[in-house]
Design an enzyme around this catalytic site. Sequence first.
Site, PDB file in Angstrom:
ATOM      1  N   ASP A  31       0.817  -1.216   0.000  1.00 48.30           N
ATOM      2  CA  ASP A  31       0.000   0.000   0.000  1.00 48.30           C
ATOM      3  C   ASP A  31       0.851   1.267   0.000  1.00 48.30           C
ATOM      4  O   ASP A  31       2.081   1.211   0.175  1.00 48.30           O
ATOM      5  CB  ASP A  31      -0.957  -0.011   1.208  1.00 48.30           C
ATOM      6  N   ASN A  91      -7.694  -2.780  14.211  1.00 50.86           N
ATOM      7  CA  ASN A  91      -9.057  -3.123  13.790  1.00 50.86           C
ATOM      8  C   ASN A  91      -9.068  -4.312  12.830  1.00 50.86           C
ATOM      9  O   ASN A  91     -10.089  -4.615  12.228  1.00 50.86           O
ATOM     10  CB  ASN A  91      -9.736  -1.900  13.157  1.00 50.86           C
ATOM     11  N   HIS A 138      -7.174  -4.563  10.072  1.00 48.00           N
ATOM     12  CA  HIS A 138      -6.869  -4.275   8.672  1.00 48.00           C
ATOM     13  C   HIS A 138      -5.563  -4.934   8.246  1.00 48.00           C
ATOM     14  O   HIS A 138      -4.634  -5.111   9.039  1.00 48.00           O
ATOM     15  CB  HIS A 138      -6.908  -2.775   8.341  1.00 48.00           C
ATOM     16  N   GLU A 183      -9.598  -1.791   5.321  1.00 45.60           N
ATOM     17  CA  GLU A 183     -10.284  -1.550   6.584  1.00 45.60           C
ATOM     18  C   GLU A 183     -11.458  -2.523   6.743  1.00 45.60           C
ATOM     19  O   GLU A 183     -11.868  -3.168   5.771  1.00 45.60           O
ATOM     20  CB  GLU A 183     -10.789  -0.101   6.604  1.00 45.60           C
TER      21      GLU A 183
HETATM   22  C1  GLP Z   1      -0.314   0.583   8.584  1.00 44.99           C
HETATM   23  C2  GLP Z   1      -0.052  -0.289   7.361  1.00 44.99           C
HETATM   24  C3  GLP Z   1      -0.369  -1.739   7.643  1.00 44.99           C
HETATM   25  C4  GLP Z   1       0.303  -2.159   8.950  1.00 44.99           C
HETATM   26  C5  GLP Z   1      -0.228  -1.320  10.079  1.00 44.99           C
HETATM   27  C6  GLP Z   1       0.287  -1.747  11.448  1.00 44.99           C
HETATM   28  O1  GLP Z   1      -1.657   0.901   8.724  1.00 44.99           O
HETATM   29  N1  GLP Z   1      -0.806   0.116   6.219  1.00 44.99           N
HETATM   30  O2  GLP Z   1       0.080  -2.532   6.559  1.00 44.99           O
HETATM   31  O3  GLP Z   1       0.058  -3.512   9.180  1.00 44.99           O
HETATM   32  O4  GLP Z   1       0.153   0.023   9.800  1.00 44.99           O
HETATM   33  O5  GLP Z   1       1.387  -0.992  11.849  1.00 44.99           O
HETATM   34  P1  GLP Z   1       2.375  -1.415  13.002  1.00 44.99           P
HETATM   35  O6  GLP Z   1       3.147  -2.565  12.488  1.00 44.99           O
HETATM   36  O7  GLP Z   1       3.235  -0.213  13.203  1.00 44.99           O
HETATM   37  O8  GLP Z   1       1.528  -1.762  14.174  1.00 44.99           O
END
Ligand code: GLP
Length: 239
Positions: free
Chosen positions: A66, A134, A136, A141
Amino acid sequence: MKVIVDTRENIARLAGDLYSELLAQKPDAVLGFATGSTPLDLYGELIARYNAGQLSFSKVKTFNLDEYVGLEPTHDQSYRYFMDKNLFEKIDLDPANVHIPSGVKIDDETIARYEAAIAAAGGIDMQLLGIGHNGHIGFNEPNTPFGSLTHKVTLTDSTIEANSRFFASRDEVPKEAVTMGIRTVMNARRLVLIALGEGKAQIIRDTVYGPVTENVPASVLQLHPDAYIFADTDAAKYL
Ligand code: GLP
């Protein structure tokens, strides 16, 4: 679904072994990468193995999950910049083989071309995933259709809040993103989801034991024939 509970350090090593095994069999593998704080230990492990001469990425193609809409690749919070600094510049990857959704060219044709590029590369061999609080995956989402391909999304307030820690203020967090869809992710031949820390404990429980529902995007991994979930002991608290 294979659930592996271990320490943070061991998870980086065990997940690193999956890369070593895959690249030993298929040096031109197609790898799907992810951003967020979670993959950083694994990226450190991959860099260390590259530096030790144990791994080469010279023939690898990569596709990232993404990107934020509106951020240039040079913006220090763009996912392109994150990948360059935390992995790509430190290994022998050919920049021509790197694919990350554009955050600035977001017309339908460009987005469709990303999906087509994955198919043209022969599909993704191994897709790395983090998980949002959540549920995702990528920026899919809750209630994103399981049939979705790469698309533009509006981020939820909870994701904007969670990701505001990386920006000077909440107002600077982009409100939209481009993400691989759930089907794009599920099409990968192997999935590797990593969850670290107590904050992920409830959503990991829902992902592993809850119903498979679009309300918890990561629960779709229950339907994948070759999905790993690596959770540290804090994230595995309710398993
Ligand atoms: C962002 C990314 C996700 C990732 C999430 C969790 O939203 N788009 O791909 O999994 O962050 O982040 P973290 O690993 O810092 O908890």
